[in-house]
Design a protein around this motif. Structure first.
Motif, PDB file in Angstrom:
ATOM      1  N   GLY A  43      46.345  44.887  40.680  1.00 56.22           N
ATOM      2  CA  GLY A  43      45.324  45.906  40.936  1.00 56.22           C
ATOM      3  C   GLY A  43      44.268  46.020  39.844  1.00 56.22           C
ATOM      4  N   LYS A  46      40.378  45.606  40.701  1.00 55.44           N
ATOM      5  CA  LYS A  46      39.875  46.419  41.818  1.00 55.44           C
ATOM      6  C   LYS A  46      38.447  46.904  41.566  1.00 55.44           C
ATOM      7  N   LYS A  48      34.550  48.298  43.911  1.00 55.47           N
ATOM      8  CA  LYS A  48      34.029  48.807  45.186  1.00 55.47           C
ATOM      9  C   LYS A  48      32.942  47.875  45.736  1.00 55.47           C
ATOM     10  N   ARG A  56      38.924  40.364  52.504  1.00 51.14           N
ATOM     11  CA  ARG A  56      39.743  40.843  51.378  1.00 51.14           C
ATOM     12  C   ARG A  56      40.888  39.903  51.037  1.00 51.14           C
ATOM     13  N   TYR A  59      46.913  40.392  49.750  1.00 51.75           N
ATOM     14  CA  TYR A  59      47.196  41.153  48.533  1.00 51.75           C
ATOM     15  C   TYR A  59      48.384  42.053  48.806  1.00 51.75           C
ATOM     16  N   LEU A  64      46.623  47.614  46.437  1.00 47.71           N
ATOM     17  CA  LEU A  64      45.436  48.143  47.136  1.00 47.71           C
ATOM     18  C   LEU A  64      45.937  48.848  48.396  1.00 47.71           C
ATOM     19  N   GLU A  68      42.427  53.099  49.978  1.00 48.35           N
ATOM     20  CA  GLU A  68      41.423  52.476  49.100  1.00 48.35           C
ATOM     21  C   GLU A  68      40.551  51.495  49.890  1.00 48.35           C
ATOM     22  N   LEU A  73      37.139  49.740  48.656  1.00 50.00           N
ATOM     23  CA  LEU A  73      37.629  49.011  47.480  1.00 50.00           C
ATOM     24  C   LEU A  73      38.233  47.670  47.895  1.00 50.00           C
ATOM     25  N   LEU A  75      40.253  43.891  46.013  1.00 46.61           N
ATOM     26  CA  LEU A  75      40.756  43.194  44.820  1.00 46.61           C
ATOM     27  C   LEU A  75      39.914  41.921  44.678  1.00 46.61           C
TER      28      LEU A  75
END
Ligand SMILES: Cc1cc2nc3c(=O)[nH]c(=O)nc-3n(C[C@H](O)[C@H](O)[C@H](O)COP(=O)(O)OP(=O)(O)OC[C@H]3O[C@@H](n4cnc5c(N)ncnc54)[C@H](O)[C@@H]3O)c2cc1C
Ligand code: FES
Length: 342
Positions: A43, A46, A48, A56, A59, A64, A68, A73, A75
């Motif tokens: 994390g 991380k 935005k 994404r 993960y 995450l 989030e 957000l 990773l």
């Protein structure tokens, strides 16, 4: 197709190549994203996504949460760009200008530190030194394309060797090799330095260090750096191990002769022969018992993922500011290209 990535608040931009994740693209361009495991597990990377389309990747839900994701957000060590992007990310100024290098390293010595820890010292080619920050780690690049990460145990000013503390893991590919086959003078390939777990020397806050097992390696680097720089802030070091034989260094006892250094070993499973009079239980719980309010502290946590994450969650509930919590979870690496179970 390459995409342009713009970072706020710095307004830095870089081009991300096809197939590269955002972290790889940033590091290739010398932009210091924060990161730890590079595996979607810790994390640390991380940030935005303010605009643009992303994938994404894979993960851990622990790193995450769905909430989030809903807040935009991601990773960045796993995220691919599908369009030009604007990201909000807190760059790590201290690592700017420290290149990540691939180098051959000769094993200078391998010594047994305890029943399950080897101390390995590496020597770089003549006239080569590795620039790094206290607490960072290197990767061994294995012949099969995999990597294994190990924290550097020496401080940057003491850089004749790279010292590593390698714990034996049952049926572990690399640790088995270190314990059973590795010889002095062997040449290994390394890459580093990596990570944004390093000493924030300019902070005014007292420091709490929490290590489990070989999490002592980066702690040793941090402490030696702190002493070298003459830091007078109080430093509290909690070392969590199972039993007395797992305390594989006497250094913390020596450090504790300094007025500002406090050493608290914590045994989770002391043996009868240990005749242990000291603290017992989980190491992060010992810290929670000793500090009612962590809002004025910097906390550094390193070692097994379970310990690091349990500690971090509990410390935040005790007032620790997330920006003052630095962690390095010794996540297991996965075969090249693979990612953990999600
Ligand atoms: C940033 C970072 C820094 C690290 N620093 C250090 C360090 O300073 N010292 C150190 O000893 N290690 C450190 N590690 C862990 C190290 O990178 C390896 O994951 C570890 O040594 C195991 O590698 P291996 O090849 O022996 O085992 P692998 O072949 O990767 O694993 C074999 C099997 O054991 C399991 N396994 C792996 N590790 C563990 C474990 N710790 N506990 C229980 N089961 C496990 C795996 O899931 C797998 O099933 C660090 C990891 C990271 C991400
Ligand atoms: S989750 Fe990205 S660096 Fe660990």
């Amino acid at each position: 197709m390459p995409h342009t990535v713009t970072l706020l608040p710095s307004n830095h931009t870089f081009i991300i190549e096809h197939g590269e994740n955002l972290l790889q693209g940033a590091l290739r361009n010398g932009i210091p994203f924060p990161y730890g495991c590079r595996d979607g597990a810790c994390g640390t990377c991380k940030g935005k996504v303010l605009s643009g389309q992303i994938d994404r990747g894979q993960y851990s839900a622990r790193a995450l949460s769905e909430q989030e994701v809903a807040q935009g957000l991601a990773l960045f060590c796993q995220t691919l760009a599908l369009s030009d992007l604007v990201l909000e990310v807190h760059e790590v100024g201290d690592v700017v200008g420290i290149p990540i290098r691939r180098l051959p390293a000769k094993v200078d010595s391998i010594t047994r530190a305890s029943h399950d820890v080897m101390r390995v010292k590496l020597l770089l080619p003549t006239n080569q030194r590795l620039r790094f920050l206290a607490g960072q780690y290197i990767d061994f690049l294995l012949k099969n394309g995999e990597r294994r990460s190990y924290s550097i145990a020496n401080a940057p000013h003491d850089d004749e060797f790279i010292e590593l503390h390698i714990r034996k893991v049952a049926a572990g590919t690399f640790s088995d090799f270190v314990f059973n086959e590795l010889q002095e003078k062997a040449i290994l390939r390394i890459e580093g330095p990596h990570g944004s777990f390093f000493l924030r020397a300019d902070s005014p806050r007292p420091i709490i260090l929490m290590a489990g097992g070989t999490g002592f390696a980066p702690v040793k680097s941090l402490v030696e750096e702190a002493f070298y720089r003459g830091l007078s802030r109080p430093i509290f070091f909690y070392w969590g191990v199972r039993s007395r034989r797992d305390i594989y260094s006497d250094l913390p006892q020596q450090w504790a002769q300094r007025e500002n250094f406090h050493y608290i070993p914590v045994l989770s499973e002391p043996l009868p022969e240990d005749q242990w009079q000291g603290r017992t239980g989980l190491v992060h719980e010992a810290i929670l018992e000793d500090f009612a309010d962590l809002s004025g502290y910097d906390v550094y946590a390193c070692g097994s993922p379970a310990m690091v994450y349990a500690g971090r969650d509990a410390f935040l509930l005790k007032g620790l500011n997330a920006d003052n919590c630095y962690s390095d979870a010794f996540e297991f690496q996965h075969p090249a290209g693979a990612t953990p179970q999600k």
